[in-house]
Structure formats: structure tokens, C-alpha cells
Design an enzyme around this catalytic site. Sequence first.
Site, PDB file in Angstrom:
ATOM      1  N   LYS A   1      22.286 -23.792  12.548  1.00 11.70           N
ATOM      2  CA  LYS A   1      22.438 -22.327  12.632  1.00 11.70           C
ATOM      3  C   LYS A   1      21.103 -21.648  12.952  1.00 11.70           C
ATOM      4  CE  LYS A   1      26.839 -21.682  11.970  1.00 11.70           C
ATOM      5  NZ  LYS A   1      27.672 -21.074  12.999  1.00 11.70           N
TER       6      LYS A   1
ATOM      7  N   TYR B   1      23.537 -28.279   8.460  1.00 12.41           N
ATOM      8  CA  TYR B   1      24.251 -27.088   8.945  1.00 12.41           C
ATOM      9  C   TYR B   1      23.273 -25.930   9.155  1.00 12.41           C
ATOM     10  CZ  TYR B   1      27.699 -23.244   8.757  1.00 12.41           C
ATOM     11  OH  TYR B   1      28.459 -22.137   9.022  1.00 12.41           O
TER      12      TYR B   1
ATOM     13  N   HIS C   1      35.532 -24.295   0.582  1.00 11.27           N
ATOM     14  CA  HIS C   1      34.547 -23.571  -0.220  1.00 11.27           C
ATOM     15  C   HIS C   1      35.141 -23.279  -1.596  1.00 11.27           C
ATOM     16  CE1 HIS C   1      32.931 -22.752   3.860  1.00 11.27           C
ATOM     17  NE2 HIS C   1      31.780 -22.885   3.229  1.00 11.27           N
TER      18      HIS C   1
ATOM     19  N   ASP D   1      25.518 -28.525  -7.704  1.00  8.26           N
ATOM     20  CA  ASP D   1      25.485 -27.062  -7.863  1.00  8.26           C
ATOM     21  C   ASP D   1      25.085 -26.373  -6.563  1.00  8.26           C
ATOM     22  OD1 ASP D   1      26.267 -26.520 -10.424  1.00  8.26           O
ATOM     23  OD2 ASP D   1      24.238 -26.437 -11.263  1.00  8.26           O
TER      24      ASP D   1
ATOM     25  N   LEU E   1      32.159 -16.367   2.518  1.00  9.10           N
ATOM     26  CA  LEU E   1      33.341 -15.620   2.953  1.00  9.10           C
ATOM     27  C   LEU E   1      34.615 -16.188   2.337  1.00  9.10           C
ATOM     28  CD1 LEU E   1      32.358 -15.596   6.725  1.00  9.10           C
ATOM     29  CD2 LEU E   1      32.086 -13.701   5.095  1.00  9.10           C
TER      30      LEU E   1
ATOM     31  N   VAL F   1      37.051 -16.827  10.277  1.00  8.01           N
ATOM     32  CA  VAL F   1      36.321 -15.689  10.863  1.00  8.01           C
ATOM     33  C   VAL F   1      36.951 -15.233  12.178  1.00  8.01           C
ATOM     34  CG1 VAL F   1      34.114 -14.968  11.853  1.00  8.01           C
ATOM     35  CG2 VAL F   1      34.151 -16.306   9.741  1.00  8.01           C
TER      36      VAL F   1
ATOM     37  N   SER G   1      24.707 -18.013   8.914  1.00  7.10           N
ATOM     38  CA  SER G   1      25.153 -18.192   7.531  1.00  7.10           C
ATOM     39  C   SER G   1      23.986 -17.899   6.592  1.00  7.10           C
ATOM     40  CB  SER G   1      25.598 -19.640   7.344  1.00  7.10           C
ATOM     41  OG  SER G   1      25.642 -19.973   5.976  1.00  7.10           O
ATOM     42  N   SER G   2      24.305 -17.495   5.370  1.00 11.79           N
ATOM     43  CA  SER G   2      23.225 -17.208   4.412  1.00 11.79           C
ATOM     44  C   SER G   2      22.471 -18.479   3.996  1.00 11.79           C
ATOM     45  CB  SER G   2      23.774 -16.495   3.175  1.00 11.79           C
ATOM     46  OG  SER G   2      24.720 -17.308   2.534  1.00 11.79           O
ATOM     47  N   CYS G   3      23.014 -19.658   4.309  1.00 15.78           N
ATOM     48  CA  CYS G   3      22.313 -20.897   3.914  1.00 15.78           C
ATOM     49  C   CYS G   3      21.120 -21.208   4.818  1.00 15.78           C
ATOM     50  CB  CYS G   3      23.266 -22.075   3.847  1.00 15.78           C
ATOM     51  SG  CYS G   3      23.842 -22.610   5.442  1.00 15.78           S
TER      52      CYS G   3
ATOM     53  N   GLY H   1      36.670 -19.884  18.517  1.00 15.05           N
ATOM     54  CA  GLY H   1      37.020 -20.226  17.138  1.00 15.05           C
ATOM     55  C   GLY H   1      38.072 -19.283  16.579  1.00 15.05           C
ATOM     56  N   HIS H   2      39.039 -18.890  17.428  1.00 18.81           N
ATOM     57  CA  HIS H   2      39.959 -17.810  17.012  1.00 18.81           C
ATOM     58  C   HIS H   2      41.000 -18.246  15.989  1.00 18.81           C
ATOM     59  CE1 HIS H   2      42.515 -19.693  20.040  1.00 18.81           C
ATOM     60  NE2 HIS H   2      43.527 -19.075  19.454  1.00 18.81           N
TER      61      HIS H   2
ATOM     62  N   PRO I   1      26.339 -13.913   7.645  1.00 20.51           N
ATOM     63  CA  PRO I   1      27.264 -13.554   6.568  1.00 20.51           C
ATOM     64  C   PRO I   1      26.981 -14.336   5.291  1.00 20.51           C
ATOM     65  CG  PRO I   1      28.426 -14.667   8.384  1.00 20.51           C
ATOM     66  CD  PRO I   1      26.960 -14.770   8.658  1.00 20.51           C
TER      67      PRO I   1
ATOM     68  N   GLY J   1      40.150 -19.974  13.253  1.00 10.81           N
ATOM     69  CA  GLY J   1      39.469 -20.146  11.965  1.00 10.81           C
ATOM     70  C   GLY J   1      39.496 -18.889  11.113  1.00 10.81           C
TER      71      GLY J   1
ATOM     72  N   ARG K   1      26.867 -16.670  -6.542  1.00  9.47           N
ATOM     73  CA  ARG K   1      27.221 -16.496  -5.136  1.00  9.47           C
ATOM     74  C   ARG K   1      27.718 -15.066  -4.904  1.00  9.47           C
ATOM     75  NH1 ARG K   1      24.964 -20.617  -5.069  1.00  9.47           N
ATOM     76  NH2 ARG K   1      25.554 -22.630  -4.164  1.00  9.47           N
TER      77      ARG K   1
HETATM   78  O1  GFB Z   1      31.516 -22.591  -1.805  1.00  7.75           O
HETATM   79  P1  GFB Z   1      30.725 -23.822  -1.956  1.00  7.75           P
HETATM   80  O2  GFB Z   1      31.409 -25.102  -1.611  1.00  7.75           O
HETATM   81  O3  GFB Z   1      29.409 -23.741  -1.087  1.00  7.75           O
HETATM   82  O4  GFB Z   1      30.250 -23.969  -3.488  1.00  7.75           O
HETATM   83  P2  GFB Z   1      27.886 -23.249  -1.206  1.00  7.75           P
HETATM   84  C1  GFB Z   1      29.694 -22.900  -4.199  1.00  7.75           C
HETATM   85  C2  GFB Z   1      29.480 -23.284  -5.652  1.00  7.75           C
HETATM   86  O5  GFB Z   1      30.750 -23.416  -6.297  1.00  7.75           O
HETATM   87  C3  GFB Z   1      28.756 -24.607  -5.895  1.00  7.75           C
HETATM   88  C4  GFB Z   1      30.792 -24.604  -7.054  1.00  7.75           C
HETATM   89  O6  GFB Z   1      27.871 -24.459  -6.970  1.00  7.75           O
HETATM   90  C5  GFB Z   1      29.881 -25.560  -6.269  1.00  7.75           C
HETATM   91  O7  GFB Z   1      29.466 -26.654  -7.054  1.00  7.75           O
HETATM   92  N1  GFB Z   1      32.185 -25.043  -7.210  1.00  7.75           N
HETATM   93  C6  GFB Z   1      32.863 -25.084  -8.402  1.00  7.75           C
HETATM   94  C7  GFB Z   1      33.006 -25.512  -6.259  1.00  7.75           C
HETATM   95  N2  GFB Z   1      34.082 -25.593  -8.221  1.00  7.75           N
HETATM   96  C8  GFB Z   1      34.203 -25.861  -6.897  1.00  7.75           C
HETATM   97  C9  GFB Z   1      35.264 -26.395  -6.109  1.00  7.75           C
HETATM   98  O8  GFB Z   1      36.348 -26.739  -6.593  1.00  7.75           O
HETATM   99  N3  GFB Z   1      35.043 -26.495  -4.769  1.00  7.75           N
HETATM  100  C10 GFB Z   1      33.849 -26.121  -4.193  1.00  7.75           C
HETATM  101  N4  GFB Z   1      33.712 -26.229  -2.865  1.00  7.75           N
HETATM  102  N5  GFB Z   1      32.822 -25.639  -4.942  1.00  7.75           N
HETATM  103  C11 GFB Z   1      28.083 -23.611   1.324  1.00  7.75           C
HETATM  104  C12 GFB Z   1      27.335 -24.426   2.345  1.00  7.75           C
HETATM  105  O9  GFB Z   1      27.340 -23.730   0.172  1.00  7.75           O
HETATM  106  O10 GFB Z   1      28.143 -22.256   1.631  1.00  7.75           O
HETATM  107  C13 GFB Z   1      27.732 -24.093   3.716  1.00  7.75           C
HETATM  108  O11 GFB Z   1      27.509 -25.788   2.061  1.00  7.75           O
HETATM  109  C14 GFB Z   1      27.892 -22.601   3.958  1.00  7.75           C
HETATM  110  O12 GFB Z   1      26.757 -24.600   4.560  1.00  7.75           O
HETATM  111  C15 GFB Z   1      28.651 -21.915   2.855  1.00  7.75           C
HETATM  112  O13 GFB Z   1      26.637 -21.999   4.116  1.00  7.75           O
HETATM  113  C16 GFB Z   1      28.685 -20.410   2.990  1.00  7.75           C
HETATM  114  O14 GFB Z   1      27.813 -21.764  -1.338  1.00  7.75           O
HETATM  115  O15 GFB Z   1      27.142 -24.017  -2.237  1.00  7.75           O
END
Ligand code: GFB
Length: 311
Positions: free
Chosen positions: A141, A137, A180, A270, A167, A16, A108-110, A11-12, A164, A14, A210
Site C-alpha cells: 500500500k 500488505y 476482520h 493482538d 472498515l 469498499v 489503509s491505516s496499517c 474491485g466492485h 481508511p 468487494g 481499533r
Molecule cells: O480486524 P483484525 O483482523 O485486523 O483484528 P487488524 C483486529 C483485532 O481484533 C486484533 C482481534 O487484535 C485481533 O486479535 N480479534 C478478536 C479478532 N477476535 C477476533 C476474530 O475473531 N477475528 C479477527 N480477525 N480478529 C488488519 C490488517 O489488522 O487491519 C490489515 O491485518 C488491514 O492489513 C486491516 O490493515 C484494516 O486491525 O489487526
Amino acid sequence: MEKNSKIYIAGHNGLVGSAIIRNLKSNGFNNLVLKTHKELDLLDWQEVKKFFETEKPEYVFLAAARVGGILENDTYPADFIFQNLQIQNNIIHNAYLSGVKKLLFLGSSCIYPRECPQPIKEEYLLTGPLERTNEAYAVAKISGIKMCQSYNKQYGTKYISVMPTNLYGPNDNFDLNSSHVLPALLRKFHEAKINNQKEVLIWGTGSPKREFLHVDDLADACIFLMENYNENEIVNIGTGQDISIRELAEAVKRIVGFEGEIKNDTSKPDGTPRKLLDVSKLHSLNWKHKIELNQGIKDTYQWFLKNYEQS
Ligand code: GFB
């Protein structure tokens, strides 16, 4: 690891994997094995088997995975569970067959239960139900962690697993549907600024909290643990500090220089209310993060501006 040890980083390209390579190279490791997706399809058992038989890497960083933000996870759970199980099964079992000395698996922390006490200790794994939006996911993991631990128990291998927190950093995915939150906000506020928009929509209520870690800190921790950690138990990697999504949006807005308003799109999920990692185990091993969030966001914004055409 010796400077000339043969090290395979799966996964070089990506977020991470590319950070692990930057760190290894800057520390003088000079025998890195890298394969693009075209050269090696990690979903293909035969190709992975042949690769390990031919290359015989001594150390493996397993950073290849199907990843994405909350919406991507929620929309494509079949892809997330199938691809992640397949990639890690292929790599971990072939690492065992070819006699890899040590392997580091990235979780992952999830993986932790949705309603965990905070901060989350490693021992809370499998003590309650998972968050719905990323269950597929997380299950993949968790299987990877259990696979490493089972191989250690049955075959005496040295496979460690690290968890982790959220990130961010260079080479992140800035696509608004699949990314993310942090890269998404950088892009949204930047585009709103250059297009003179009046407002930016953030997903959800903004109240979830977060914890964010710069990927260069994560890479540093991974290499540190590869060299210094030999236990079966998983290790959390984070900063030990979290902020709400609303506060994050305010910080990104300030750094990008957008002057309009922040509005919420509550049709979007959320996710987990909070997932702050307990990093006391990592601190007790004498590793601590270096890049604070404000500086990390500034640096990542600069990276985004330079690479915007390609992202
Ligand atoms: O980073 P994120 O997509 O993942 O979303 P998770 C974190 C929070 O940010 C959520 C809000 O509450 C989203 O609703 N958020 C606000 C947004 N605006 C935005 C936006 O424009 N885009 C996104 N993406 N979010 C992931 C897992 O969860 O975390 C994966 O789905 C993985 O499996 C990763 O573990 C680290 O933190 O919610």
C-alpha cells in the site's frame, strides 16, 4: 465528475467497491464501468492494458485489493505483497497510459508505523517500523501511495490516495479465518446464540484498540474527495474515535443478544496496540462521518442475517 462521466470501479464486488457503486448510483452517476474477476484479471498486465485502451475510463476508483484480517495477513504475506503490487501497478500505469483524468487509490491505516503517536497524522508515514502481522500488505500500500505521488510529480497526473481506518458493513467477509474482527464477532456471537453455547472466544487479549468506520461513510468520503481534493498528500478517513476489542465484543454481544461469557484465545495475535487516525485534515475539508458504531453494527447484523446463507 459529471453524471455521465465514465467511471471505472476496480474491485466492485468487494466491501469498499460495492459501497462506492451504491453511492455513485444513488447520486445519479450513470456511466459506471464494472468488470468481474472472470471478465478482467487485474493481475494480468496484458488484460488490464487492453481494458484501459478499449474502455478509456475518465475516472478510476482503485478499490481492488487482496485484503483480510490479522491472521490472513500473517499467514499469506507473499500473496498480499505480490497481488497488491501487481494490481496497483497494472491499474495505475495503464491509467496513466490511457489518459485517465483522475484516480483515487485506497490505502489503509496499517501503512503507519506500529508505535506511532496517537492520533496518527498523515505526516507520520515512513517515520518508523511497521506492525509485523501486516507488513507485506502495508509495504504494498505504501508503494501504491508513492506510485501515485511519483506519477503526479513526473507526469502531472491527478492521482489521490486515501487511508481508511478499519472498515465494516454490507458485503464484508464473514469467514472466521480470513475476516476482520467485526464481521468475525457478529458471526461468532450469532452462532453461539443459536447453538446455545456458553462462551465465545475472541482472539488476543482484547486490549488493542481499533477505530471502525461504516463502509457507506467511507464511500461517501471517497466520492467527496474525488470531487473536491487535488493535493498530492494522503488523507486519513475515519471517525476519530476508537474502542478496545473487548468493548467491541461487549457491544456485538449485546446487539446479537448472546447471554454467555466472553473468553480470550491468547494463542492468536493482538497486532498493533492502537491505530487511531487523526482526521482533522478531512474535517477541515468539511467532511464528517454520519453512521455511529452502535447503529452501524445493528445494520450490519441485519444484513448478515439476510445474507447468511450466502456468506
Ligand atoms: O480486524 P483484525 O483482523 O485486523 O483484528 P487488524 C483486529 C483485532 O481484533 C486484533 C482481534 O487484535 C485481533 O486479535 N480479534 C478478536 C479478532 N477476535 C477476533 C476474530 O475473531 N477475528 C479477527 N480477525 N480478529 C488488519 C490488517 O489488522 O487491519 C490489515 O491485518 C488491514 O492489513 C486491516 O490493515 C484494516 O486491525 O489487526
